[in-house]
Structures are given as C-alpha cells and as structure tokens.
Design an enzyme around this catalytic site. Structure first.
Site, PDB file in Angstrom:
ATOM      1  CE  LYS A   1     -25.273  70.012  15.937  1.00  0.00           C
ATOM      2  NZ  LYS A   1     -24.473  70.076  14.713  1.00  0.00           N
TER       3      LYS A   1
ATOM      4  CG  HIS B   1     -21.638  66.092  18.161  1.00  0.00           C
ATOM      5  ND1 HIS B   1     -21.010  67.044  17.397  1.00  0.00           N
ATOM      6  CD2 HIS B   1     -22.835  65.860  17.575  1.00  0.00           C
ATOM      7  CE1 HIS B   1     -21.819  67.376  16.389  1.00  0.00           C
ATOM      8  NE2 HIS B   1     -22.931  66.678  16.478  1.00  0.00           N
TER       9      HIS B   1
ATOM     10  CD  GLU C   1     -24.155  63.498  14.137  1.00  0.00           C
ATOM     11  OE1 GLU C   1     -25.345  63.808  14.040  1.00  0.00           O
ATOM     12  OE2 GLU C   1     -23.332  64.160  14.799  1.00  0.00           O
TER      13      GLU C   1
ATOM     14  N   GLY D   1     -24.315  70.389   9.250  1.00  0.00           N
ATOM     15  CA  GLY D   1     -24.605  71.811   9.089  1.00  0.00           C
ATOM     16  C   GLY D   1     -24.254  72.379   7.723  1.00  0.00           C
TER      17      GLY D   1
ATOM     18  CB  SER E   1     -27.236  68.023   5.917  1.00  0.00           C
ATOM     19  OG  SER E   1     -26.232  69.000   6.165  1.00  0.00           O
TER      20      SER E   1
HETATM   21  P1  13P Z   1     -27.216  69.172  11.288  1.00  0.00           P
HETATM   22  O1  13P Z   1     -28.476  68.344  11.218  1.00  0.00           O
HETATM   23  O2  13P Z   1     -27.465  70.604  11.632  1.00  0.00           O
HETATM   24  O3  13P Z   1     -26.377  68.966  10.063  1.00  0.00           O
HETATM   25  O4  13P Z   1     -26.356  68.598  12.528  1.00  0.00           O
HETATM   26  C1  13P Z   1     -26.159  67.240  12.643  1.00  0.00           C
HETATM   27  C2  13P Z   1     -25.575  66.962  13.974  1.00  0.00           C
HETATM   28  O5  13P Z   1     -24.446  67.300  14.253  1.00  0.00           O
HETATM   29  C3  13P Z   1     -26.425  66.266  14.948  1.00  0.00           C
HETATM   30  O6  13P Z   1     -25.691  65.845  16.052  1.00  0.00           O
END
Ligand code: 13P
Length: 255
Positions: free
Chosen positions: A14, A99, A167, A173, A212
């Site tokens: 990110k 995303h 996702e 997150g 996560s």
């Molecule tokens: P996290 O692993 O921080 O939850 O993020 C997942 C994500 O958005 C991967 O693209």
C-alpha cells in the site's frame, strides 16, 4: 488444490515504504533463495517509487514484483498516472487492480477496473483482481451477490494471467477474519463464477484470500479448500512476518 495451481503469496505494501525498506525486500529475497516457502510463488508489491530499485534487489531470484494500480491508457496526457506498460518497463510482473481502497477512495467503478485489467494484460502483466463485500453487505446476506456482480462487471476477457483476490472489506486492516466456513463458501462460489465466465480456463485461475492475514492465522487460512494463497497487507511490510505466512506452504501443500 490441483497441481497446476501453484500457491501465490503476495505482499501489498500500500502507501508504505521508503528507500530504507528495500532491506525488507532484500531479506525476502534471501529467505526465498534459502528455500523458505519453496512451494509458493512470492510477489512483493511496493509503492511505485521503489519498483525499479526493488527490481535490482530481486534480480536473479524467483521473487517477483507487482504494482498496486495502473491507468487504462498506454501513454499520454494523464498527469500523475502510471500505465501498465510503464510498470512492466520498471520491472513489474503483476499489478493489483480493483483494490477496495481504490474502489472506495478513488470511486473506481467495475468498468474502470475491467479497463485496467485489460490494460495490464495488454502490457504483458499478470493481474490480481480484487473483489469483496462490505460489512453492511455481509450482514444483509448479500456477500455472494456483491462478489458475483463485481466479477461479472470487472473480469477481463481472458483468464490466462489472471489471479482473483477475495478481500472482504471489513477484514482489511481490522484483525478480524471471516470464519473458515465462510471463506470456503466464498472461494467455492468464486471458483464456480470463474468456471462459468471462462469455460475451461476458470479452473486455472488462482483465488487468493486477503484481509488480516497474519503469521498466527496463516496456516489455518491457507489450508482452506479453494484458497490458493494470500494477498497480505500490513504483515507484508516485515520480511520476518511475511515469510512466516509464505512458509505455511512449506508444510501445507506441495506445488
Ligand atoms: P491487511 O492484511 O493489512 O488486512 O490488508 C489486506 C489487503 O488489503 C491486501 O491487499
């Protein structure tokens, strides 16, 4: 998992990472070269500012690089945007499109996501197409419907060089993950959709889970039926954590 679907563990950095963090990518490279997670393909998606240097760090290793977004156009008057061809030129093999953070913060529609996926394939990149429902959609019992709609409107025309990442927005997150049963149900559903959209080709598309994923839960999540790997956010920023996650494949599944 059929032999032909090699597990894929991808790190999505990110908007994180400075030049000093190339050391983490170097550590991932060393771990992969030392045979950790040999069963899985490993991809790191740093911010675009680090892509070329990351390419130099990973040269001569199986670690592949990805970008986090691309513009549908190839060149031209698109201030601030980066084309798939430029990402390829900078050393990327993959690009994430759709995303949920881009869908939410940049109002990206399914049609735009599809155009980006098509641009990536045009440039010779592999696509990681993200889909997933919000908390409200999950609570309303509309998760499958939402994901089906996203897939229907954003899948590119060609399944070769395509990866789908499921996702759930509410798991990103947050430290919260769906139950294993819910992940299995969704991945089975996505598989069915892919086989319907791409007769013959849908079986070969890898479907990753993201949201996560942590060293503590990776072994359980990656063992779920039809989960072909992970798209990892926060835990991909540290090589030690990321490689524990990827290392789940050294004990779980043969390539
Ligand atoms: P996290 O692993 O921080 O939850 O993020 C997942 C994500 O958005 C991967 O693209």
């Amino acid at each position: 998992m059929p032999d032909r679907r090699r597990p894929l563990v991808a790190g999505n950095w990110k908007m994180n990472g400075r030049a000093a963090d190339l050391l983490e990518i170097a550590a991932i490279r060393s771990a992969v070269l030392a045979g950790q997670a040999a069963a899985a393909e490993i991809v790191v998606c740093p911010p675009v500012t680090l892509l070329m240097d990351a390419g130099r760090v990973c040269a001569g290793s199986p670690v592949k690089l990805g970008a986090q977004d691309c513009d549908p156009a190839q060149d031209g008057a698109h201030t601030g945007d980066v084309s798939a061809e430029m990402l390829k030129d900078a050393g990327a093999s993959y690009v994430i499109v759709g995303h949920s953070e881009r869908r939410a913060c940049h109002a990206e529609s399914d049609a735009l996501v599809r155009a980006k996926a098509g641009a990536a394939l045009r440039a010779g990149l592999d696509v990681i197409l993200c889909v997933g429902e919000t908390q409200a959609e999950r609570v309303a019992g509309a998760a499958l419907e939402r994901v089906a709609a996203q897939l229907g409107a954003s899948l590119p025309n060609d399944a070769a060089h395509l990866v789908v990442a499921y996702e759930p927005v509410w798991a990103i997150g947050t430290g919260v993950t769906p139950t294993a049963a819910d992940i299995a149900a969704m991945h089975g559903f996505v598989r069915g959709q892919l086989e319907r959209h791409f007769p013959g080709g849908g079986k070969k598309v890898r479907v990753l889970y993201g949201g996560s994923v942590r060293p503590e839960n990776a072994a359980e999540l990656l063992a779920i039926e039809e989960v072909d790997g992970a798209l990892v956010g926060g835990a991909s920023l540290k090589a030690s954590e990321f490689m524990i996650i990827a290392g789940a494949y050294s004990v779980l599944k043969a390539p």
